[in-house]
Design an enzyme around this catalytic site. Structure first.
Site, PDB file in Angstrom:
ATOM      1  CB  CYS A 386      -0.916  -0.113   1.244  1.00 54.04           C
ATOM      2  SG  CYS A 386      -2.103   1.047   0.727  1.00 54.04           S
ATOM      3  CG  HIS A 515      -3.370  -3.402   3.074  1.00 49.20           C
ATOM      4  ND1 HIS A 515      -2.382  -3.078   3.695  1.00 49.20           N
ATOM      5  CD2 HIS A 515      -4.186  -2.421   2.798  1.00 49.20           C
ATOM      6  CE1 HIS A 515      -2.262  -1.611   3.949  1.00 49.20           C
ATOM      7  NE2 HIS A 515      -3.483  -1.211   3.059  1.00 49.20           N
ATOM      8  CD  GLU A 517      -0.810  -6.122   4.703  1.00 47.67           C
ATOM      9  OE1 GLU A 517      -0.647  -6.383   3.631  1.00 47.67           O
ATOM     10  OE2 GLU A 517      -1.169  -5.139   5.406  1.00 47.67           O
TER      11      GLU A 517
END
Ligand code: GLN
Length: 539
Positions: A386, A515, A517
């Protein structure tokens, strides 16, 4: 009809209720039941998006675009399933619904009162959350600690559900049993008080999960049984573990799943945690280390480093490592150090790979731009998430394309080269101070370009990844940058938004506007994290 397991914390916060909730959900799912988990957060904040991550921990974004508590991330990683926005509630959200219903005359002239209307709304939310997945069991984590004022209405809702359907509801108290060094013995008294506090809210714990340095012994078990009115075999050990993913296995050894099912009148089934155990064993046995630097801000509060702000990134790296039979060693590098002492950038050569996580605002940004430049020029694996992608774009603009003063409008609204600019739909929102829940949020389509690191990592050309930002890559600069070696490897097909950038002739220089993650699972590492670790190992 679903059954409900309420997880409530005692004695103090940070005893790992989220991991206990996730582990209970995980073992019940491994027995073949359909399971989901809910987090009830006592805050007035409508969502976690407006809370400072240093104080509250990471803001976890769901596929359907909610900004939630980091525990939801654990549920997803343990359960290997998406958790929906409706599985997250805060006091603010509950009151907001009741008040808007009152404004719509839905209470038909009755007085709207804290009790029963607030607990009724909580119950409605708990029941609705399981419907779409037709959950057999819903594990509900109540935030906060028993005895405090803030979560009392959530406890009241749980109590009301138990009174109505006693066979469908069970209560798990997660407590802490200290072993004071001066005494050398595990003490149960704080837990006894917690169980009694719970009693005064009208709830009798069926289980006590005993968080402690060590396993509990029979003597403690007897004490808890006597003073907290549970069965001795319902005192469940949860000792400190090397890795949190071991907890489902620790629970299964104590037949916790079977005991819970018994309480809510469901048949026990054989659990299948073989694959889970295999990865846990790998993680515990591996000796080989990969050194990862995380460069950014938000790392310290007073004398302590708070990696909780980036928990999904840490877990994503760990999981990707374990699946490659290595383990990570993290270093948290404050980018402001590079601004003060640019020569210190060379320490980045000591790492296998560098991650620049998401963030907001201008503090430490010049240091991160320098980090991107250093990694780009020295062929150190760089993974920008990001803000990390936006900042890499600024580095490219300034140092490869020669656009002096290039910036993101977030930092410099008058920059001559706004290579990262505010998204159209965000302009009005920022002008009207409409900040809550108003970013580009949640899962968006992304098409990957053939022949790129991204395409090779995912092994397919269409993906969905989660977003949380207001600014984006400015397409005005796209052609110019592509000619100079920037690769746009991922794009949102509906709106032509740049989602992934790479640099040609670099082993791994990848920046994602999303993102990644948020989509790692314990059993399924995220493809980009897996690729990042693979290339880091080659560095
Ligand atoms: N601050 C940037 C934006 O709003 C990046 C946000 C992030 O890293 N999550 O676009």
């Amino acid at each position: 009809m679903s059954k409900y397991v309420f997880v409530i914390g005692g004695v103090m916060s940070s005893v790992g209720k989220g991991v206990v909730t996730s582990s209970i959900a995980c073992i019940l799912k491994s027995k073949g039941y359909k399971v989901t988990a809910i987090k009830a957060d006592p805050y007035i904040n409508v969502d976690a998006g407006t809370m400072n991550p240093v104080e509250h921990g990471e803001v976890f974004v769901t596929e359907d675009g909610d900004e939630t508590d980091q525990d939801i991330g654990n549920y997803e990683r343990f359960l290997d399933q998406n958790i929906k926005s409706e599985n997250y509630m805060t006091t603010g959200r509950v009151y907001q619904s009741v008040i808007s219903r009152e404004r719509n005359l839905e209470y038909e002239g009755r007085c709207v009162e804290v009790v029963p209307h607030i607990p009724e709304e909580i119950i409605r939310r708990i029941q609705d959350a399981g419907r779409d997945v037709q959950a057999d069991v819903i594990v509900v984590e109540i935030g906060g600690t028993v005895g405090e004022y803030q979560n009392i209405l959530f406890l009241e809702a749980a109590r009301m559900m138990k009174v109505k359907n006693p066979d469908d509801v069970t209560f798990v108290l997660v407590s802490y049993l200290p072993i004071p060094t001066s005494v050398g013995e595990m003490k149960t008294k704080p837990t006894q008080y917690a169980a009694r506090s719970l009693n005064s809210a009208g709830i009798q714990a069926d289980f006590i999960v005993c968080r402690s340095e060590r396993e509990i012994d029979d003597k403690r078990r007897e004490k808890l049984a006597t003073f907290c009115a549970i069965r001795p075999e319902h005192a469940i050990s949860a000792p400190d573990l090397e890795l949190i993913y071991e907890l489902p296995l620790v629970f299964e050894r104590q037949k916790f799943g079977q005991k819970i099912l018994n309480c809510i009148r469901l048949k026990d089934k054989k659990s299948n945690l073989d694959k889970w155990k295999k990865i846990v064993d790998l993680a515990k046995s591996t000796k080989k280390i990969v050194k990862i630097a995380i460069v950014g801000k938000y790392f310290t509060t007073g004398d302590y480093t708070l990696p909780d702000s980036y928990i999904s990134i840490i877990e994503s790296v760990k999981i990707a490592c374990w699946h490659r039979k290595v383990k990570p060693q993290f270093s948290w590098i404050n980018s402001e150090d590079f601004e003060k002492k640019p020569e210190s950038l060379k320490i980045l050569k000591n790492y296998n790979g560098v991650i620049v996580p998401g963030g907001f605002g201008s503090r430490g940004i010049e240091g991160i731009i320098a980090t991107s430049k250093f990694c780009r020029e020295n062929k150190i694996p760089y993974f920008g998430l990001c803000y990390g992608m936006q900042i890499a774009t600024i580095d490219f603009a300034r140092n490869v394309a020669g656009l002096k003063g290039a910036n993101t409008q977030e930092i410099d609204s008058k920059t001559p080269y706004p290579v990262i600019h505010i998204m159209d739909e965000q302009k009005e929102k920022v002008k009207n101070k409409d900040y809550g829940g108003s970013m580009r949020l949640g899962g968006y389509n992304c098409v990957l370009k053939a022949g790129t690191i991204a395409r090779a990592s995912y092994g397919r050309n269409k993906i969905v990844e989660r977003h949380r930002h207001r600014y984006e890559f400015n397409n005005k600069f796209r052609g110019q940058f592509e000619k100079l070696g920037l690769v746009i490897s991922g794009e949102n097909p509906e709106r032509k938004l740049v989602e992934i950038i790479e640099i040609k002739k670099h082993p791994f220089f990848v920046g994602t506007q999303f993102h990644p993650e948020f989509k790692s699972r314990f059993l399924r590492p995220h493809p980009l994290f897996a690729a990042f670790i693979k290339h880091s190992l080659g560095n």
